[in-house]
Design a protein around this motif. Structure first.
Motif, PDB file in Angstrom:
ATOM      1  N   GLY A   1       0.822  -1.210   0.000  1.00  0.00           N
ATOM      2  CA  GLY A   1       0.000   0.000   0.000  1.00  0.00           C
ATOM      3  C   GLY A   1       0.852   1.252   0.000  1.00  0.00           C
ATOM      4  N   THR A   2       0.538   2.145  -0.940  1.00  0.00           N
ATOM      5  CA  THR A   2       1.348   3.353  -1.137  1.00  0.00           C
ATOM      6  C   THR A   2       0.603   4.624  -0.742  1.00  0.00           C
ATOM      7  OG1 THR A   2       0.555   3.414  -3.418  1.00  0.00           O
ATOM      8  CG2 THR A   2       2.704   2.359  -3.032  1.00  0.00           C
ATOM      9  N   GLY A   3      -0.542   4.480  -0.044  1.00  0.00           N
ATOM     10  CA  GLY A   3      -1.268   5.645   0.460  1.00  0.00           C
ATOM     11  C   GLY A   3      -0.570   6.204   1.688  1.00  0.00           C
ATOM     12  N   MET A   4      -1.254   7.103   2.409  1.00  0.00           N
ATOM     13  CA  MET A   4      -0.555   7.730   3.538  1.00  0.00           C
ATOM     14  C   MET A   4      -0.200   6.740   4.647  1.00  0.00           C
ATOM     15  SD  MET A   4      -3.456  10.354   4.912  1.00  0.00           S
ATOM     16  CE  MET A   4      -2.748  10.731   6.493  1.00  0.00           C
TER      17      MET A   4
ATOM     18  N   LEU B   1       4.030   9.758  -5.097  1.00  0.00           N
ATOM     19  CA  LEU B   1       4.854   8.643  -4.607  1.00  0.00           C
ATOM     20  C   LEU B   1       6.318   8.856  -5.007  1.00  0.00           C
ATOM     21  CD1 LEU B   1       4.881   5.929  -3.117  1.00  0.00           C
ATOM     22  CD2 LEU B   1       4.619   4.817  -5.349  1.00  0.00           C
ATOM     23  N   ALA B   2       6.539   9.408  -6.207  1.00  0.00           N
ATOM     24  CA  ALA B   2       7.920   9.650  -6.655  1.00  0.00           C
ATOM     25  C   ALA B   2       8.609  10.641  -5.717  1.00  0.00           C
ATOM     26  CB  ALA B   2       7.922  10.162  -8.092  1.00  0.00           C
ATOM     27  N   GLN B   3       7.884  11.693  -5.324  1.00  0.00           N
ATOM     28  CA  GLN B   3       8.473  12.671  -4.392  1.00  0.00           C
ATOM     29  C   GLN B   3       8.742  12.023  -3.036  1.00  0.00           C
ATOM     30  OE1 GLN B   3       5.285  15.492  -4.792  1.00  0.00           O
ATOM     31  NE2 GLN B   3       6.480  16.856  -6.115  1.00  0.00           N
TER      32      GLN B   3
ATOM     33  N   ILE C   1       8.093  -1.011  -0.013  1.00  0.00           N
ATOM     34  CA  ILE C   1       6.693  -0.592  -0.098  1.00  0.00           C
ATOM     35  C   ILE C   1       6.122  -1.100  -1.426  1.00  0.00           C
ATOM     36  CG2 ILE C   1       7.266   1.708  -1.050  1.00  0.00           C
ATOM     37  CD1 ILE C   1       4.933   2.826   0.645  1.00  0.00           C
ATOM     38  N   GLY C   2       4.940  -1.745  -1.368  1.00  0.00           N
ATOM     39  CA  GLY C   2       4.401  -2.423  -2.535  1.00  0.00           C
ATOM     40  C   GLY C   2       3.200  -1.726  -3.160  1.00  0.00           C
ATOM     41  N   THR C   3       3.109  -1.866  -4.475  1.00  0.00           N
ATOM     42  CA  THR C   3       2.042  -1.267  -5.266  1.00  0.00           C
ATOM     43  C   THR C   3       1.669  -2.246  -6.389  1.00  0.00           C
ATOM     44  OG1 THR C   3       1.484   0.749  -6.513  1.00  0.00           O
ATOM     45  CG2 THR C   3       3.703  -0.089  -6.787  1.00  0.00           C
ATOM     46  N   ARG C   4       0.546  -1.981  -7.085  1.00  0.00           N
ATOM     47  CA  ARG C   4       0.161  -2.898  -8.162  1.00  0.00           C
ATOM     48  C   ARG C   4       1.156  -2.862  -9.317  1.00  0.00           C
ATOM     49  NH1 ARG C   4      -5.979  -0.785  -8.507  1.00  0.00           N
ATOM     50  NH2 ARG C   4      -4.904   0.985  -7.595  1.00  0.00           N
ATOM     51  N   ASP C   5       1.536  -1.632  -9.732  1.00  0.00           N
ATOM     52  CA  ASP C   5       2.342  -1.443 -10.932  1.00  0.00           C
ATOM     53  C   ASP C   5       3.350  -0.342 -10.616  1.00  0.00           C
ATOM     54  OD1 ASP C   5       3.259  -0.307 -13.332  1.00  0.00           O
ATOM     55  OD2 ASP C   5       1.468  -0.901 -14.431  1.00  0.00           O
ATOM     56  N   VAL C   6       4.596  -0.721 -10.472  1.00  0.00           N
ATOM     57  CA  VAL C   6       5.621   0.223 -10.007  1.00  0.00           C
ATOM     58  C   VAL C   6       5.740   1.421 -10.951  1.00  0.00           C
ATOM     59  CG1 VAL C   6       8.078   0.513  -9.494  1.00  0.00           C
ATOM     60  CG2 VAL C   6       6.898  -1.566  -8.772  1.00  0.00           C
ATOM     61  N   ALA C   7       5.798   1.153 -12.261  1.00  0.00           N
ATOM     62  CA  ALA C   7       5.991   2.251 -13.221  1.00  0.00           C
ATOM     63  C   ALA C   7       4.814   3.220 -13.146  1.00  0.00           C
ATOM     64  CB  ALA C   7       6.146   1.686 -14.635  1.00  0.00           C
ATOM     65  N   ALA C   8       3.594   2.672 -13.094  1.00  0.00           N
ATOM     66  CA  ALA C   8       2.403   3.533 -13.035  1.00  0.00           C
ATOM     67  C   ALA C   8       2.381   4.324 -11.729  1.00  0.00           C
ATOM     68  CB  ALA C   8       1.138   2.686 -13.157  1.00  0.00           C
ATOM     69  N   ALA C   9       2.728   3.674 -10.624  1.00  0.00           N
ATOM     70  CA  ALA C   9       2.699   4.361  -9.322  1.00  0.00           C
ATOM     71  C   ALA C   9       3.742   5.476  -9.283  1.00  0.00           C
ATOM     72  CB  ALA C   9       2.954   3.356  -8.199  1.00  0.00           C
ATOM     73  N   MET C  10       4.917   5.226  -9.843  1.00  0.00           N
ATOM     74  CA  MET C  10       5.977   6.237  -9.807  1.00  0.00           C
ATOM     75  C   MET C  10       5.671   7.399 -10.758  1.00  0.00           C
ATOM     76  SD  MET C  10       8.069   5.442  -7.498  1.00  0.00           S
ATOM     77  CE  MET C  10       9.671   6.189  -7.727  1.00  0.00           C
ATOM     78  N   ALA C  11       4.830   7.134 -11.764  1.00  0.00           N
ATOM     79  CA  ALA C  11       4.475   8.199 -12.721  1.00  0.00           C
ATOM     80  C   ALA C  11       3.221   8.945 -12.266  1.00  0.00           C
ATOM     81  CB  ALA C  11       4.243   7.591 -14.102  1.00  0.00           C
ATOM     82  N   SER C  12       2.565   8.443 -11.230  1.00  0.00           N
ATOM     83  CA  SER C  12       1.293   9.027 -10.809  1.00  0.00           C
ATOM     84  C   SER C  12       1.488  10.449 -10.261  1.00  0.00           C
ATOM     85  CB  SER C  12       0.672   8.140  -9.721  1.00  0.00           C
ATOM     86  OG  SER C  12      -0.452   8.791  -9.173  1.00  0.00           O
TER      87      SER C  12
ATOM     88  N   GLU D   1      -0.900  11.777  -8.442  1.00  0.00           N
ATOM     89  CA  GLU D   1      -1.783  11.829  -7.269  1.00  0.00           C
ATOM     90  C   GLU D   1      -0.973  12.136  -5.997  1.00  0.00           C
ATOM     91  OE1 GLU D   1      -4.756   8.702  -5.389  1.00  0.00           O
ATOM     92  OE2 GLU D   1      -4.656   8.557  -7.573  1.00  0.00           O
ATOM     93  N   VAL D   2      -1.504  13.051  -5.179  1.00  0.00           N
ATOM     94  CA  VAL D   2      -0.801  13.374  -3.928  1.00  0.00           C
ATOM     95  C   VAL D   2      -1.654  12.917  -2.744  1.00  0.00           C
ATOM     96  CG1 VAL D   2       0.446  15.351  -4.885  1.00  0.00           C
ATOM     97  CG2 VAL D   2      -1.769  15.717  -3.778  1.00  0.00           C
ATOM     98  N   THR D   3      -0.997  12.584  -1.645  1.00  0.00           N
ATOM     99  CA  THR D   3      -1.736  12.156  -0.452  1.00  0.00           C
ATOM    100  C   THR D   3      -2.002  13.371   0.444  1.00  0.00           C
ATOM    101  OG1 THR D   3       0.384  11.558   0.512  1.00  0.00           O
ATOM    102  CG2 THR D   3      -0.946   9.765  -0.345  1.00  0.00           C
ATOM    103  N   ARG D   4      -2.965  13.208   1.374  1.00  0.00           N
ATOM    104  CA  ARG D   4      -3.373  14.315   2.257  1.00  0.00           C
ATOM    105  C   ARG D   4      -2.328  14.667   3.312  1.00  0.00           C
ATOM    106  NH1 ARG D   4      -7.079  12.216   5.227  1.00  0.00           N
ATOM    107  NH2 ARG D   4      -7.322  10.280   4.089  1.00  0.00           N
ATOM    108  N   ASP D   5      -1.300  13.817   3.446  1.00  0.00           N
ATOM    109  CA  ASP D   5      -0.317  14.053   4.516  1.00  0.00           C
ATOM    110  C   ASP D   5       0.809  14.992   4.101  1.00  0.00           C
ATOM    111  OD1 ASP D   5       0.873  12.397   2.709  1.00  0.00           O
ATOM    112  OD2 ASP D   5       1.437  10.839   4.121  1.00  0.00           O
ATOM    113  N   GLY D   6       0.711  15.527   2.865  1.00  0.00           N
ATOM    114  CA  GLY D   6       1.722  16.496   2.441  1.00  0.00           C
ATOM    115  C   GLY D   6       3.024  15.874   1.952  1.00  0.00           C
ATOM    116  N   THR D   7       3.048  14.551   1.732  1.00  0.00           N
ATOM    117  CA  THR D   7       4.296  13.940   1.262  1.00  0.00           C
ATOM    118  C   THR D   7       4.362  13.910  -0.272  1.00  0.00           C
ATOM    119  OG1 THR D   7       3.387  11.686   1.414  1.00  0.00           O
ATOM    120  CG2 THR D   7       4.593  12.507   3.338  1.00  0.00           C
TER     121      THR D   7
END
Ligand SMILES: NC(=O)c1ccc[n+]([C@@H]2O[C@H](COP(=O)([O-])OP(=O)(O)OC[C@H]3O[C@@H](n4cnc5c(N)ncnc54)[C@H](OP(=O)(O)O)[C@@H]3O)[C@@H](O)[C@H]2O)c1
Length: 228
Positions: A7-10, A50-52, A28-39, A41-47
């Protein structure tokens, strides 16, 4: 210890960063590494994206669910509760066999908007479904009753004078999670063992109250204490 966080959420990010800080070799695991790293989408915790987040946490590699689970001596499920069984199937039954599987998920179904409904309740729970689907995993339900920041920093709320629950069928697994992570790593002072995995029902059904408390208080930095 080697830990695989699914899970790559907060929650996944918060717990992965904390495990790494404590010296555990974490992926840390995700469905598709390339897609997750290119996403974007930002989380509510200010981090950020996922790439950042990964740039700021270079010691935690981003992996597939299967790679993260294979890596972990302990595996932690921090995926959306409605999708957790799918995520764990992707992680692979063989990669969970005999391992402590910490489940922090909640069965929140947002498909009809806010407030969410519970996708499983009363006579069942996500944790029980996971234990049933993966009988060789040693499922321990915990941490789902607090917001992500409180999970790893209980002292930030009332000096830590509040309660965390654990539930599961495997006493040794519950002891390991309680001693090594909850009390030892994160600093929880009050950990209450509610019994077998069926006790996860109450922990998951607490969520509507948690959501109301958060709305009224305007912050996820709170918890409940069991006083006798
Ligand atoms: N947020 C909190 O403070 C908090 C507190 C207590 C408990 N929880 C519970 O902890 C869990 C994680 O919460 P969160 O807010 O960090 O993130 P989340 O948005 O609830 O879940 C994100 C993760 O779920 C995976 N996922 C979503 N749909 C999927 C599908 N169809 N198949 C497989 N995987 C799927 C995502 O995979 P990808 O990486 O591939 O996108 C992602 O890694 C949830 O069950 C939540 O209820 C959250």
């Amino acid at each position: 210890m080697r830990i695989g966080v699914l899970g790559t959420g907060m929650v996944g990010r918060t717990l992965s960063a904390k495990f790494a800080e404590l010296g555990h070799e974490t992926r840390i695991g995700t469905r598709d590494v390339a897609a997750a790293m290119a996403s974007t989408e930002v989380t509510r915790d200010g981090t950020g994206t996922l790439a950042q987040w990964q740039e700021n946490n270079p010691e935690v590699p981003v992996a597939t669910f299967a790679d993260a689970a294979a890596h972990g001596e302990v595996v932690l499920n921090a995926t959306s509760g409605v999708a957790s069984l799918d995520a764990l199937r992707m992680a692979g039954e063989g990669n969970l066999e005999g391992k402590v599987l910490i489940d922090v998920s909640n069965p929140l179904d947002f498909s009809r908007g806010f407030p969410p409904t519970l996708s499983v309740c009363n006579t069942d729970s996500v944790a029980e479904r996971i234990q049933e689907a993966f009988p060789a995993a040693r499922v321990v339900k915990t941490l789902n009753t607090v917001g992500a920041p409180v999970m790893v920093a209980p002292s930030a709320v009332a000096g830590g004078e509040h309660t965390m629950f654990v539930a599961g069928n495997d006493q040794e697994a519950k002891s390991l999670v309680t001693d090594t992570f909850l009390r030892g790593g994160f600093g929880w002072k009050h950990v209450m063992d509610l019994g077998d995995i069926k006790s996860a029902r109450g922990m998951e059904m607490y969520l509507p109250l948690w959501l109301s408390l958060m709305q009224v208080g305007g912050s996820p930095l709170f918890n409940i204490a069991v006083l006798t």
